[in-house]
Design an enzyme around this catalytic site. Structure first.
Site, PDB file in Angstrom:
ATOM      1  N   SER A   1       0.709 -11.138   9.112  1.00  0.00           N
ATOM      2  CA  SER A   1       0.203  -9.846   8.652  1.00  0.00           C
ATOM      3  C   SER A   1      -1.309  -9.791   8.846  1.00  0.00           C
ATOM      4  O   SER A   1      -2.058 -10.569   8.261  1.00  0.00           O
ATOM      5  CB  SER A   1       0.561  -9.664   7.168  1.00  0.00           C
ATOM      6  OG  SER A   1      -0.304  -8.720   6.577  1.00  0.00           O
TER       7      SER A   1
ATOM      8  N   GLU B   1      -0.198  -1.118  15.885  1.00  0.00           N
ATOM      9  CA  GLU B   1      -0.808   0.170  15.499  1.00  0.00           C
ATOM     10  C   GLU B   1      -1.745   0.648  16.611  1.00  0.00           C
ATOM     11  O   GLU B   1      -1.735   1.826  16.989  1.00  0.00           O
ATOM     12  CB  GLU B   1      -1.583  -0.002  14.185  1.00  0.00           C
ATOM     13  CG  GLU B   1      -2.254   1.292  13.735  1.00  0.00           C
ATOM     14  CD  GLU B   1      -3.246   1.073  12.592  1.00  0.00           C
ATOM     15  OE1 GLU B   1      -2.980   0.220  11.720  1.00  0.00           O
ATOM     16  OE2 GLU B   1      -4.292   1.755  12.593  1.00  0.00           O
TER      17      GLU B   1
ATOM     18  N   CYS C   1       0.860  -1.179   0.000  1.00  0.00           N
ATOM     19  CA  CYS C   1       0.000   0.000   0.000  1.00  0.00           C
ATOM     20  C   CYS C   1       0.902   1.237   0.000  1.00  0.00           C
ATOM     21  O   CYS C   1       2.120   1.125   0.131  1.00  0.00           O
ATOM     22  CB  CYS C   1      -0.889  -0.012   1.232  1.00  0.00           C
ATOM     23  SG  CYS C   1       0.091   0.065   2.729  1.00  0.00           S
TER      24      CYS C   1
ATOM     25  N   THR D   1      -6.646   1.227  11.248  1.00  0.00           N
ATOM     26  CA  THR D   1      -6.733   1.526   9.806  1.00  0.00           C
ATOM     27  C   THR D   1      -7.165   0.316   8.968  1.00  0.00           C
ATOM     28  O   THR D   1      -7.738   0.479   7.892  1.00  0.00           O
ATOM     29  CB  THR D   1      -5.382   2.043   9.271  1.00  0.00           C
ATOM     30  OG1 THR D   1      -4.381   1.089   9.603  1.00  0.00           O
ATOM     31  CG2 THR D   1      -5.039   3.394   9.829  1.00  0.00           C
TER      32      THR D   1
HETATM   33 FE1  F3S Z   1      -1.010   1.125   4.256  1.00  0.00          FE
HETATM   34 FE2  F3S Z   1      -1.159   3.179   5.689  1.00  0.00          FE
HETATM   35 FE3  F3S Z   1      -3.244   2.117   4.799  1.00  0.00          FE
HETATM   36  S1  F3S Z   1       0.237   1.609   5.949  1.00  0.00           S
HETATM   37  S2  F3S Z   1      -2.809   0.049   4.650  1.00  0.00           S
HETATM   38  S3  F3S Z   1      -1.730   3.080   3.629  1.00  0.00           S
HETATM   39  S4  F3S Z   1      -2.920   2.818   6.786  1.00  0.00           S
END
Ligand code: F3S
Length: 663
Positions: free
Chosen positions: A217, A125, A12, A161
């Site tokens: 993960s 997190e 990501c 998130t």
């Molecule tokens: Fe990646 Fe940040 Fe979203 S690490 S999954 S872009 S919260």
């Protein structure tokens, strides 16, 4: 097989940013560079960072100097403070989406809201976000945690998130009726939502989903969960090596997605391998669907029943071997599901849509090839006798083999049935495939074994040694003696020191005797033996017992022109020369003595080297007036031994006297 790769698969934005930052720091910095915990939840990516000089440390306490990279999950503020206190260079790679959640947590706390986090309380997190709410936030993992919120009135919600929107909505809906004031911040990463939606959609249109990413993960595990929830078969793999080709058997559509922490190169490797598997499958399909009559193909056994064997020939092609086309009667025990079998195609279509196959034909063909190979190499084989038929035996060597009666054994065998069920050592001596004819021989094998044994025995025999053997046959010129694999000849002259007319006078067939080995001819396979050499030499005894001048009495064993032979003792004869028969003139020997007469003589000469004894009758008599055929007083006739044979006589004339007396 069709392969679909999700549009948003792999790193990501946040992970990509953190990874690039870490790699660049590792390359640029002169000092040591560390990440606090693994930068991302992917072991292969962590390995790559280590190769670039970026090492993982679990605690700040383990880092004394250098630069420390904060990973995309973020950390509680106290960690940032501690890093500053320790004078470490701080490179903060916390993802902007996570940072927003941290800020909202701090803000809500400062505004007096009870902060509630929808997420996994153990996830780094969430631990980081908790720190921004002074560790006083309530973490809600699922509905079972709702009762923790019973007494709260002023609540602010944020989400991990990677949390699902559905969970956040459920929590919000619950609190809506429970509290007087509610603030909700959707801090869910849009990338995550997008990736999850894509995975859900993709999994609905394929038969199998591959989800690539570390087993540790959270976002990858969540992706796999979403795929499974849609009912599709889903495999969660970390890398290409985890792929198993059998997963894709009969699969037409495969979807691939990957977690946010999965590097692109891993995704590429998986896609490339999937393309290879696809090509192999297609090749198999082509091979399996283009069957022709008479073709030899291989397949895997799918089912074994009383009627026959079902075979998977690859792709969608199936075949069936009816029991009549299987050689083994007990095929149900012989064959197992999963076994690989080679078969001949009898009918590509078959009656029930399955190709009709024969295992027997392939087996027979292979057996013939083997038989011809063995025939050429001359190899000895073992085979069990199945039956007797007119003129011989039948064996199974993959094909029917025949042993003629004359080849069953060295000697003629009357009753062949005794061999049925026995395993025999055989050599193939004739192959005529067109006539279905294979002829084998046991006799040649036995013959060879006998020759081999004979060679062994011959080489073990030493001249001059004694050995025990069995008298197997008596003949005029001697006897044959079996010595354990070799027959030796005992010549009549070597049987006794005395004179014998026939070996049967001394030996009997079947008798065990000790013999001396006189000679071994390994090339010709001959052994000459002596029996008398195992007994005392009468000549030696004679020399000890007699001297010149002694008077001896004995029997006349033979008369010749120049004299008469007298046996002094068994094995020793002396010659009475015609001139020693009488003082008178003797015209013929028989005027004085004939065979069988017992006479007294005087030993007048002994020649030890020539084994010769000279005897005289004359010397025992005073000279007398000449008269015709006067018998000496020393002579008596032995009426039992006047038949002119040499029975009981000893050494042969030539042996004893050589040419000395040959006149
Ligand atoms: Fe990646 Fe940040 Fe979203 S690490 S999954 S872009 S919260």
């Amino acid at each position: 097989m069709e392969i679909y790769l999700a549009e948003h698969a792999g790193f990501c934005f946040g992970v990509d940013r953190a990874m690039n930052l870490a790699l660049k720091t590792g390359e640029d910095k002169d000092c040591e560079v560390f990440t606090l915990g693994p930068l991302i939840h992917n072991p292969q990516a962590v390995e790559r960072l280590e190769e670039s000089g970026v090492e993982v440390r679990a605690e700040l306490e383990n880092i004394s100097n250098g630069a420390v990279i904060i990973r995309s999950h973020g950390v509680p503020p106290k960690i940032l403070d501690q890093a500053a206190e320790r004078d470490l260079e701080l490179i903060n790679a916390t993802c902007p989406f996570v940072k927003r959640a941290q800020e909202k947590a701090k803000e809500l706390k400062e505004e007096g809201y009870q902060v509630v986090i929808s997420g996994d309380k153990e996830h780094p997190e969430v631990v980081g976000i908790l720190g921004f709410a002074d560790n006083e936030a309530i973490v809600v993992e699922d509905e079972s945690d709702f009762d923790k919120l019973a007494d709260e009135q002023k609540v602010g919600i944020i989400a991990q998130t990677t949390q699902s929107l559905e969970n956040l909505q459920k929590l919000s809906n619950y609190l809506l009726t429970e509290v007087s004031e509610l603030k909700v911040y959707n801090t869910i990463c849009t990338t995550t939502g997008q990736r999850q939606n894509e995975a859900a959609e993709l999994s609905k249109k394929v038969e199998l989903m591959l989800v690539i990413g570390g087993h540790n993960s959270a976002n990858t595990n969540r992706l796999a969960e979403i795929c499974r929830e849609s009912g599709v078969k889903t495999y969660h793999i970390e890398a290409v090596d985890d792929l198993q080709t059998n997963w894709f058997k009969n699969i037409k559509k495969v979807g691939i997605t990957a977690g946010a922490s999965t590097p692109n190169w891993i995704i590429k490797e998986v896609v490339r391998r999937m393309e290879e598997i696809k090509n192999e499958e297609e090749k198999n399909d082509v091979e399996a669907t283009s069957l022709t009559e008479g073709e030899i193909v291989s397949g895997k056994i799918e089912e074994v029943s009383q009627e026959g064997i079902s075979v998977d020939l690859g792709g969608d092609t199936e075949g069936f071997i009816p029991k009549d086309e299987i050689k083994e009667e007990d095929f149900e025990e012989e064959y197992n599901v999963g076994d690989e079998v080679e078969v001949e195609v009898l009918d590509p279509e078959g009656e029930d849509g399955r190709a009709s196959l024969s295992k027997k034909k392939v087996d027979v063909e292979q057996a013939w090839e083997k038989v011809e190979e063995i025939h050429q190499s001359g190899e000895i084989i073992e085979a069990e006798v199945n039956d007797t038929v007119k003129g011989g035996l039948v064996v199974d060597i993959g094909v029917r083999g025949f042993i003629p009666a004359s080849h069953v054994a060295i000697e003629y065998v009357e009753d062949l049935s005794q061999f049925v069920g026995q395993t025999l050592k055989l050599r193939i001596i004739e192959v005529e495939r067109e006539d279905n004819n294979v002829v084998l021989s046991r006799k040649v094998v036995l013959d060879e074994e006998r020759q081999e044994k004979k060679k062994e025995v011959l080489s073990s025999l030493e001249e001059g040694t004694e050995i025990e053997g069995e008298v197997t046959k008596l003949v005029d010129f001697g006897a044959f003696v079996e010595l354990g694999g070799v027959e030796g000849l005992l010549h009549i002259s070597e049987i006794s020191w005395g004179r014998i007319g026939h070996p049967s006078e001394v030996l009997e067939e079947g008798e065990m005797i000790n013999v001396k080995i006189l000679g071994v001819d390994e090339e010709e396979g001959r052994v000459s033996l002596g029996l008398k050499q195992t007994q005392p030499d009468p000549w030696e005894e004679f020399l000890e017992e007699y001297n010149e001048g002694d008077i001896v009495e004995g029997k006349i064993t033979k008369t010749v022109d120049f004299g008469a032979f007298m046996e002094i003792k068994p094995g020793v004869e002396g010659l009475i020369h015609i001139s020693q028969l009488s003082h008178d003139h003797v015209a013929t020997v028989e005027e004085v003595v004939t065979e069988g007469d017992v006479v007294k003589t005087k030993v007048i000469n002994i020649e030890p080297e020539g084994r010769r004894v000279g005897l005289s009758i004359k010397e025992l008599e005073s000279p007398a007036p000449k008269q015709k055929k006067s018998k000496p007083k020393t002579t008596t006739r032995d009426n039992n031994n006047n038949n002119n044979n040499n029975e009981g006589s000893g050494v042969k004339l030539g042996d004893v006297f050589g040419d000395l007396f040959e006149e």
